[in-house]
Design a protein around this motif. Sequence first.
Motif, PDB file in Angstrom:
ATOM      1  N   GLU A 255      -7.609 -10.552 -13.707  1.00 50.60           N
ATOM      2  CA  GLU A 255      -7.720 -11.297 -14.969  1.00 50.60           C
ATOM      3  C   GLU A 255      -6.306 -11.549 -15.474  1.00 50.60           C
ATOM      4  O   GLU A 255      -5.398 -10.746 -15.260  1.00 50.60           O
ATOM      5  N   THR A 256      -6.106 -12.712 -16.116  1.00 45.90           N
ATOM      6  CA  THR A 256      -4.758 -13.117 -16.514  1.00 45.90           C
ATOM      7  C   THR A 256      -4.324 -12.382 -17.774  1.00 45.90           C
ATOM      8  O   THR A 256      -5.150 -11.918 -18.567  1.00 45.90           O
ATOM      9  N   GLY A 257      -2.990 -12.287 -17.927  1.00 44.79           N
ATOM     10  CA  GLY A 257      -2.453 -11.623 -19.112  1.00 44.79           C
ATOM     11  C   GLY A 257      -1.078 -11.055 -18.862  1.00 44.79           C
ATOM     12  O   GLY A 257      -0.268 -11.634 -18.142  1.00 44.79           O
ATOM     13  N   GLY A 258      -0.811  -9.907 -19.468  1.00 41.08           N
ATOM     14  CA  GLY A 258       0.498  -9.264 -19.392  1.00 41.08           C
ATOM     15  C   GLY A 258       0.727  -8.564 -18.063  1.00 41.08           C
ATOM     16  O   GLY A 258      -0.095  -8.639 -17.137  1.00 41.08           O
ATOM     17  N   VAL A 259       1.837  -7.831 -17.989  1.00 41.73           N
ATOM     18  CA  VAL A 259       2.190  -7.181 -16.725  1.00 41.73           C
ATOM     19  C   VAL A 259       1.185  -6.101 -16.330  1.00 41.73           C
ATOM     20  O   VAL A 259       1.082  -5.737 -15.159  1.00 41.73           O
ATOM     21  N   ASP A 260       0.431  -5.615 -17.309  1.00 41.44           N
ATOM     22  CA  ASP A 260      -0.600  -4.605 -16.983  1.00 41.44           C
ATOM     23  C   ASP A 260      -1.715  -5.196 -16.120  1.00 41.44           C
ATOM     24  O   ASP A 260      -2.523  -4.442 -15.550  1.00 41.44           O
ATOM     25  N   LYS A 261      -1.745  -6.515 -15.995  1.00 45.34           N
ATOM     26  CA  LYS A 261      -2.771  -7.162 -15.158  1.00 45.34           C
ATOM     27  C   LYS A 261      -2.374  -7.225 -13.686  1.00 45.34           C
ATOM     28  O   LYS A 261      -3.141  -7.723 -12.849  1.00 45.34           O
ATOM     29  N   LEU A 262      -1.172  -6.746 -13.356  1.00 44.06           N
ATOM     30  CA  LEU A 262      -0.742  -6.690 -11.959  1.00 44.06           C
ATOM     31  C   LEU A 262      -1.265  -5.396 -11.339  1.00 44.06           C
ATOM     32  O   LEU A 262      -0.824  -4.305 -11.698  1.00 44.06           O
ATOM     33  N   LEU A 263      -2.199  -5.518 -10.417  1.00 48.82           N
ATOM     34  CA  LEU A 263      -2.852  -4.362  -9.805  1.00 48.82           C
ATOM     35  C   LEU A 263      -2.338  -4.170  -8.379  1.00 48.82           C
ATOM     36  O   LEU A 263      -2.452  -5.070  -7.541  1.00 48.82           O
ATOM     37  N   TYR A 264      -1.781  -3.002  -8.116  1.00 47.39           N
ATOM     38  CA  TYR A 264      -1.289  -2.660  -6.772  1.00 47.39           C
ATOM     39  C   TYR A 264      -2.419  -1.940  -6.059  1.00 47.39           C
ATOM     40  O   TYR A 264      -2.799  -0.833  -6.426  1.00 47.39           O
ATOM     41  N   LYS A 265      -2.992  -2.598  -5.052  1.00 52.14           N
ATOM     42  CA  LYS A 265      -4.206  -2.040  -4.471  1.00 52.14           C
ATOM     43  C   LYS A 265      -4.340  -2.385  -2.990  1.00 52.14           C
ATOM     44  O   LYS A 265      -3.575  -3.177  -2.448  1.00 52.14           O
ATOM     45  N   ASP A 266      -5.340  -1.792  -2.367  1.00 52.98           N
ATOM     46  CA  ASP A 266      -5.634  -2.064  -0.956  1.00 52.98           C
ATOM     47  C   ASP A 266      -6.515  -3.295  -0.824  1.00 52.98           C
ATOM     48  O   ASP A 266      -7.491  -3.460  -1.573  1.00 52.98           O
ATOM     49  N   LEU A 267      -6.180  -4.141   0.153  1.00 56.58           N
ATOM     50  CA  LEU A 267      -6.994  -5.307   0.497  1.00 56.58           C
ATOM     51  C   LEU A 267      -7.223  -5.316   2.004  1.00 56.58           C
ATOM     52  O   LEU A 267      -6.439  -4.723   2.754  1.00 56.58           O
ATOM     53  N   PRO A 268      -8.266  -6.007   2.465  1.00 60.20           N
ATOM     54  CA  PRO A 268      -8.476  -6.115   3.913  1.00 60.20           C
ATOM     55  C   PRO A 268      -7.281  -6.783   4.592  1.00 60.20           C
ATOM     56  O   PRO A 268      -6.680  -7.709   4.051  1.00 60.20           O
ATOM     57  N   PHE A 269      -6.957  -6.323   5.759  1.00 58.98           N
ATOM     58  CA  PHE A 269      -5.853  -6.878   6.550  1.00 58.98           C
ATOM     59  C   PHE A 269      -6.191  -8.319   6.937  1.00 58.98           C
ATOM     60  O   PHE A 269      -7.287  -8.595   7.415  1.00 58.98           O
TER      61      PHE A 269
END
Length: 323
Positions: free
Chosen positions: A11-25
């Motif tokens: 979801e759009t917004g501030g820097v807290d909206k940047l999620l560092y996470k696992d995604l499929p290769f």
Amino acid sequence: MATMKAVVVEETGGVDKLLYKDLPFPEAHEGTVVIKNHFIGINYIDTYHRTGLYPLPLPFVLGRESAGEVSAVGPDVKDFKVGDRVVYIGGSTYSEYTEAKVGAVEKITNDVSYETAAAIGIQALTAWTLVRESYPVKKGDHILIHAAAGGVGLLLCQMCRYLGATVIGTVSTAEKAALARENGADYVINYTTEDVVAKVNEITGGLGCQGVLDGVGKSTWDISLQCARRLGSVISFGNASGVVPPISIATLAQKNLKIMRPTLFNYMTSREESQKWWGEVFELLAKGVIKTHIYKIYDLADAKQSHIDIESRKTTGKLLLKP
């Protein structure tokens, strides 16, 4: 299922909206390759995508450029092979691996580092198309460059000097002024303590500038119009301070001004155009006309801090991420 790390916006917004996470290769498909990203370029447009100023379909992986090596190729791909050193401009680059359309990928020679390739991509291509196509800078022109110590600004200073123009840059600190001068600015105006319009008139004998290159937007727009000379051109290419407010077209009649709002990707809609502009930028790099200024390299996990820093206006030159 194999996974990789990426920075995702759900979801759009501030820097807290940047999620560092696992995604499929990612996998390579027809017309694509997978790139193992060694360095990822940070651009101001990334903040527009994060906030929703420039909307993208949610969710998405942030980022528009990277440099790395090809780790997989699609079944029909002939121009690239595993292990090729490449630079890419497209999307979804804040990640360990990116699936990329081959039309947006360029090979880099062994004498160009991944770091340099990621640092010159969008910003050098933007700057070069601005001075060759948006407003073709000519020897003897006076050119005003706002935010002259930023990533694009420093490159514009170097390029305009190379093309024989008198370069006037605006900056906010003495440190940035020194950097702009080192990179080709003949005159530097500190807009926090000096009247930009008055200084430009003083420098140009009251005539103003043939070209004004404005990546700042809302806060500089009126100044840009005032600093352009009769028959001059104002090129608005960014919104660092906010979007340029609506104007009455009759305003331009006072000095027969031209205005333009270019975007890099509309200069690179075909493979031929892409290769032309990349080729010219690599040539400028090889000849020493342009050089990179890397402000800081952040871990991919620290993408939030990189956005805080670039939006603070305290940075100069290029910011990079390293997976």
